[in-house]
Enzyme design. Structure first.
Site, PDB file in Angstrom:
ATOM      1  N   THR A 122      38.075  43.408  38.899  1.00  0.00           N
ATOM      2  CA  THR A 122      38.452  42.484  39.976  1.00  0.00           C
ATOM      3  C   THR A 122      37.249  41.795  40.598  1.00  0.00           C
ATOM      4  O   THR A 122      37.381  40.742  41.213  1.00  0.00           O
ATOM      5  CB  THR A 122      39.250  43.212  41.085  1.00  0.00           C
ATOM      6  OG1 THR A 122      38.396  44.102  41.801  1.00  0.00           O
ATOM      7  CG2 THR A 122      40.429  43.965  40.500  1.00  0.00           C
TER       8      THR A 122
ATOM      9  N   PHE B 295      40.013  37.704  43.999  1.00  0.00           N
ATOM     10  CA  PHE B 295      41.462  37.809  43.813  1.00  0.00           C
ATOM     11  C   PHE B 295      41.766  39.159  43.162  1.00  0.00           C
ATOM     12  O   PHE B 295      42.226  39.244  42.023  1.00  0.00           O
ATOM     13  CB  PHE B 295      41.984  36.665  42.937  1.00  0.00           C
ATOM     14  CG  PHE B 295      42.121  35.349  43.650  1.00  0.00           C
ATOM     15  CD1 PHE B 295      42.014  35.262  45.029  1.00  0.00           C
ATOM     16  CD2 PHE B 295      42.384  34.185  42.943  1.00  0.00           C
ATOM     17  CE1 PHE B 295      42.141  34.044  45.702  1.00  0.00           C
ATOM     18  CE2 PHE B 295      42.522  32.964  43.593  1.00  0.00           C
ATOM     19  CZ  PHE B 295      42.403  32.900  44.978  1.00  0.00           C
ATOM     20  N   HIS B 296      41.516  40.241  43.904  1.00  0.00           N
ATOM     21  CA  HIS B 296      41.718  41.584  43.362  1.00  0.00           C
ATOM     22  C   HIS B 296      43.141  41.806  42.857  1.00  0.00           C
ATOM     23  O   HIS B 296      43.371  42.344  41.773  1.00  0.00           O
ATOM     24  CB  HIS B 296      41.446  42.636  44.451  1.00  0.00           C
ATOM     25  CG  HIS B 296      40.068  42.663  44.994  1.00  0.00           C
ATOM     26  ND1 HIS B 296      39.000  43.186  44.302  1.00  0.00           N
ATOM     27  CD2 HIS B 296      39.572  42.260  46.197  1.00  0.00           C
ATOM     28  CE1 HIS B 296      37.900  43.110  45.037  1.00  0.00           C
ATOM     29  NE2 HIS B 296      38.224  42.543  46.190  1.00  0.00           N
ATOM     30  N   ASP B 297      44.108  41.443  43.695  1.00  0.00           N
ATOM     31  CA  ASP B 297      45.462  41.958  43.537  1.00  0.00           C
ATOM     32  C   ASP B 297      46.308  41.264  42.486  1.00  0.00           C
ATOM     33  O   ASP B 297      47.417  41.728  42.173  1.00  0.00           O
ATOM     34  CB  ASP B 297      46.180  41.930  44.885  1.00  0.00           C
ATOM     35  CG  ASP B 297      45.585  42.916  45.872  1.00  0.00           C
ATOM     36  OD1 ASP B 297      45.027  43.933  45.415  1.00  0.00           O
ATOM     37  OD2 ASP B 297      45.673  42.679  47.093  1.00  0.00           O
TER      38      ASP B 297
END
Length: 320
Positions: free
Chosen positions: A195, A243-245
């Site tokens: 991520t 934008f980890h998720d």
């Protein structure tokens, strides 16, 4: 493409002051994907308290006119002395809607969706694993109805909170995370190693701003505001975010973009300085199987282009 039935579990902050937007981007992405059938969304406590998370999810769904059923109240962290309570206490006080969602607790909502479903469901977690641990504790029979858990959280090599060993979602509730990993579930971990491969800069969101579309411009402006806030707070330049998720969603839909490694995942819950550390065991060491996968690499430019383009095409007509 096959259609995956999924439940989303999120500690969404968009709607709160200085909010990170990546949970909201992930929810928007999931709802726009023809390859996913989102059966429900449950709030968890992490980036913000669970009450705020539930209200934020409700607000976002109302803005985009989405009628996906969503729960209202998250499970409490397994350790009431955790540092995360101090974080929530320092956040701005704001009036929280007392009536939103379906007025169900997340754990009961998830259990009902699983046990009533004619087929096993995928669970995508983009916050701490508190709700899932509580589910497995109260409704252990539900494990048979979970096809797999795709999660954003943990880290193999990349430093976590304040440069330490633990990633944020895990550190919010280490005991809950370890309890989940102790079950015979297929778990696919998308951690900081993938991520954080690509920083998101304000210029990357220029397509949303230049589109002239109000909702897209709003998303970009809130994201850039968070970038600037964090850069000023932590003393670095230029501003950026991650934008980890979106990663566990894309890992389910487009596994060919990722490199996965079979492993056994555990969480350190005892160490004074490494509490919350993700322990990745890629050797058999007496075990007969590898129930877990960790994402080791990703085509980060493809992910960024896809997310920006998908959100732009799916939500350009939203009026706020």
């Amino acid at each position: 493409m096959a259609v995956f039935p999924v439940l989303l579990d999120s500690d969404m902050a968009l709607g709160s002051k200085h909010a990170d937007v990546d949970d909201a981007i992930a929810i928007l992405l999931a709802l726009s994907e023809s390859g996913l059938s989102v059966k429900g969304i449950s709030p968890s406590a992490g980036n913000v308290s669970g009450e705020k998370s539930g209200a934020n999810i409700d607000r976002l769904l109302r803005i985009i006119g989405c009628t996906v059923e969503h729960a209202s109240f998250p499970s409490h962290t397994w350790d009431p002395s955790l540092w995360i309570y101090n974080r929530w206490a320092k956040q701005e006080s704001s009036e929280i809607k007392t009536c939103f969602g379906n007025q169900m607790r997340s754990v009961d909502f998830i259990a009902a969706k699983l046990l009533e479903s004619p087929e096993p469901l995928y669970i995508i977690t983009i916050g701490p694993l508190t709700n899932i641990a509580t589910l497995l504790s109260i409704y252990p029979e539900s494990v048979q109805k979970i096809k797999a858990v795709y999660m954003m959280g943990g880290s193999w090599y990349t430093p976590g909170v304040d440069g330490g060993e633990a990633e944020f979602n895990i550190l919010c509730d280490p005991e809950a995370a370890q309890f989940v990993f102790s079950f015979p579930l297929k778990i696919v971990m998308c951690g900081l190693d993938i991520t954080k491969k690509r920083k998101i800069f304000p210029r990357d969101l220029s397509p949303w701003i230049d589109s002239g579309r109000p909702f897209l411009k709003y998303l970009a402006e809130v994201c850039i505001s968070f970038m600037n806030f964090r850069a000023l707070r932590d003393g670095y330049h230029p501003p950026y975010a991650f934008f980890h998720d979106v990663m566990p969603i894309l890992a389910l839909l487009y596994p060919e973009w990722f490199t996965f490694v079979p492993c056994k995942i555990d969480i350190d819950t005892d160490g004074e300085f490494v509490r919350g550390k993700t322990i990745i065991d890629v050797k058999l060491r007496g075990r007969q199987s590898f129930p877990h996968l960790v994402a080791k690499d990703v085509d980060e430019e493809k992910v960024l282009y896809y997310v920006v383009s998908k959100i732009m095409s799916a939500y350009g007509d939203i009026v706020i």
